[in-house]
Scaffold this motif. Structure first.
Motif, mmCIF file in Angstrom:
data_model
loop_
_atom_site.group_PDB
_atom_site.id
_atom_site.type_symbol
_atom_site.label_atom_id
_atom_site.label_comp_id
_atom_site.label_asym_id
_atom_site.label_seq_id
_atom_site.Cartn_x
_atom_site.Cartn_y
_atom_site.Cartn_z
ATOM 1 N N THR A 52 2.271 11.822 20.238
ATOM 2 C CA THR A 52 2.587 12.297 21.585
ATOM 3 C C THR A 52 3.983 12.879 21.555
ATOM 4 O OG1 THR A 52 1.190 10.612 22.621
ATOM 5 C CG2 THR A 52 2.905 11.613 23.993
ATOM 6 N N VAL A 53 4.148 14.058 22.126
ATOM 7 C CA VAL A 53 5.447 14.737 22.134
ATOM 8 C C VAL A 53 5.973 14.792 23.565
ATOM 9 C CG1 VAL A 53 6.668 16.901 21.668
ATOM 10 C CG2 VAL A 53 4.865 16.118 20.106
ATOM 11 N N LEU A 54 7.182 14.308 23.739
ATOM 12 C CA LEU A 54 7.874 14.373 25.024
ATOM 13 C C LEU A 54 9.180 15.129 24.820
ATOM 14 C CD1 LEU A 54 7.416 10.666 26.184
ATOM 15 C CD2 LEU A 54 5.980 12.631 26.754
ATOM 16 N N SER A 55 9.622 15.843 25.849
ATOM 17 C CA SER A 55 10.797 16.684 25.693
ATOM 18 C C SER A 55 11.734 16.591 26.883
ATOM 19 C CB SER A 55 10.353 18.147 25.506
ATOM 20 O OG SER A 55 11.452 19.020 25.562
ATOM 21 N N LEU A 56 13.006 16.312 26.592
ATOM 22 C CA LEU A 56 14.097 16.478 27.551
ATOM 23 C C LEU A 56 14.875 17.682 27.061
ATOM 24 C CD1 LEU A 56 15.346 12.805 27.976
ATOM 25 C CD2 LEU A 56 14.544 14.282 29.809
ATOM 26 N N GLY A 82 2.194 10.262 13.443
ATOM 27 C CA GLY A 82 0.806 10.592 13.745
ATOM 28 C C GLY A 82 0.340 9.825 14.958
ATOM 29 N N ARG A 83 -0.932 9.515 14.998
ATOM 30 C CA ARG A 83 -1.494 8.814 16.146
ATOM 31 C C ARG A 83 -0.773 7.494 16.370
ATOM 32 N NH1 ARG A 83 -5.456 10.265 18.824
ATOM 33 N NH2 ARG A 83 -6.195 11.697 17.210
ATOM 34 N N GLY A 84 -0.408 7.246 17.608
ATOM 35 C CA GLY A 84 0.329 6.034 17.944
ATOM 36 C C GLY A 84 1.831 6.237 18.008
ATOM 37 N N HIS A 85 2.331 7.318 17.435
ATOM 38 C CA HIS A 85 3.754 7.615 17.499
ATOM 39 C C HIS A 85 4.068 8.467 18.725
ATOM 40 C CE1 HIS A 85 3.518 6.588 13.173
ATOM 41 N NE2 HIS A 85 4.768 6.192 13.349
ATOM 42 N N THR A 86 5.294 8.320 19.200
ATOM 43 C CA THR A 86 5.817 9.191 20.245
ATOM 44 C C THR A 86 7.065 9.860 19.703
ATOM 45 O OG1 THR A 86 4.997 7.757 22.012
ATOM 46 C CG2 THR A 86 6.741 9.310 22.593
ATOM 47 N N LEU A 88 4.919 22.897 23.796
ATOM 48 C CA LEU A 88 4.488 21.984 22.738
ATOM 49 C C LEU A 88 4.382 20.543 23.239
ATOM 50 C CD1 LEU A 88 3.901 21.750 19.691
ATOM 51 C CD2 LEU A 88 6.361 21.556 19.317
ATOM 52 N N ALA A 89 5.189 20.197 24.234
ATOM 53 C CA ALA A 89 5.272 18.814 24.699
ATOM 54 C C ALA A 89 4.094 18.435 25.592
ATOM 55 C CB ALA A 89 6.578 18.611 25.460
ATOM 56 N N HIS A 90 3.677 17.180 25.489
ATOM 57 C CA HIS A 90 2.683 16.633 26.415
ATOM 58 C C HIS A 90 3.294 16.453 27.805
ATOM 59 C CE1 HIS A 90 0.865 15.482 22.506
ATOM 60 N NE2 HIS A 90 -0.268 15.661 23.161
#
Length: 201
Positions: free
Chosen positions: A127-131, A97-101, A141-143
């Motif tokens: 926060t969602v990051l994608s490689l 949730g909030r605070g997680h990546t 979907l990714a930030h």
């Protein structure tokens, strides 16, 4: 991949988008995990577990003095008797949730099940990051996303992961001990050795 090899790789890739893109994406990663004190969840697809990226981020976390970069590897299948650091299943994403990546590494389509879990984590504030290999659903979907298409790219996703992990460590403040300074000196030496000679005209 050590600092000298990363420096040589960057030299080879000078003039392409990849060094700059990797540094930009690594900056997004640091801005997400460092203020939150870590809470980085690294997940691949059912057919691809990002072992090497996990190991490189752990190394960079130690060398850069930024322990927040060390991820928790989230796995699709956990076998009985595996050590605790290899026993985190997909259920862990439900607690994000909030605070997680959540950093997703997906050379090919991530699959609907993973997309749903990542979407739920994003709705909960992660926060969602994608490689990725260019999957549109995951990119939407990714930030922030860094895509390496299988067709037409100069590099493969594994090589880009090396660039990202190295840049993530470099974007931080210098480590208080000498190990980071040694890596910087080695990288600088590699840059000087591979630089063209100065023009005499």
């Amino acid at each position: 991949m050590d600092a000298v090899r990363v420096a040589l790789l960057r030299e080879v890739l000078a003039g392409t988008q990849w060094p700059g893109d990797a540094r930009r994406f690594a900056g997004s990663l640091r801005r997400s995990v460092v203020p939150a004190g870590g809470k980085l969840l690294l997940v691949g697809t059912e057919g691809y577990e990002p072992w090497h990226l996990a190991a490189h981020l752990v190394d960079e976390a130690a060398w850069s003095g930024s322990p927040e970069l060390a991820p928790t590897l989230v796995r699709h299948r956990v076998r009985p008797g595996e050590p605790p650091h290899l026993s985190v299943g997909l259920g862990r994403l439900a607690a994000a949730g909030r605070g997680h990546t959540v950093l997703v590494v997906a050379p090919r389509e991530p699959g609907d099940g993973l997309l749903e879990r990542v979407h739920d984590a994003r709705r909960a504030g992660a926060t969602v990051l994608s490689l990725d290999g260019g999957d549109r659903d995951l990119g939407a979907l990714a930030h922030d996303a860094l895509s390496v298409p299988e067709d037409g790219a100069e590099l493969d996703l594994d090589t880009v992961q090396h660039l990202v992990s190295a840049a993530a460590g470099e974007n931080g403040p210098p480590a208080p001990r000498g190990s980071r300074r040694l890596r910087d000196r080695l990288a600088g030496l590699a840059d000087r050795l591979t630089a063209p000679p100065p023009s005499r005209w």
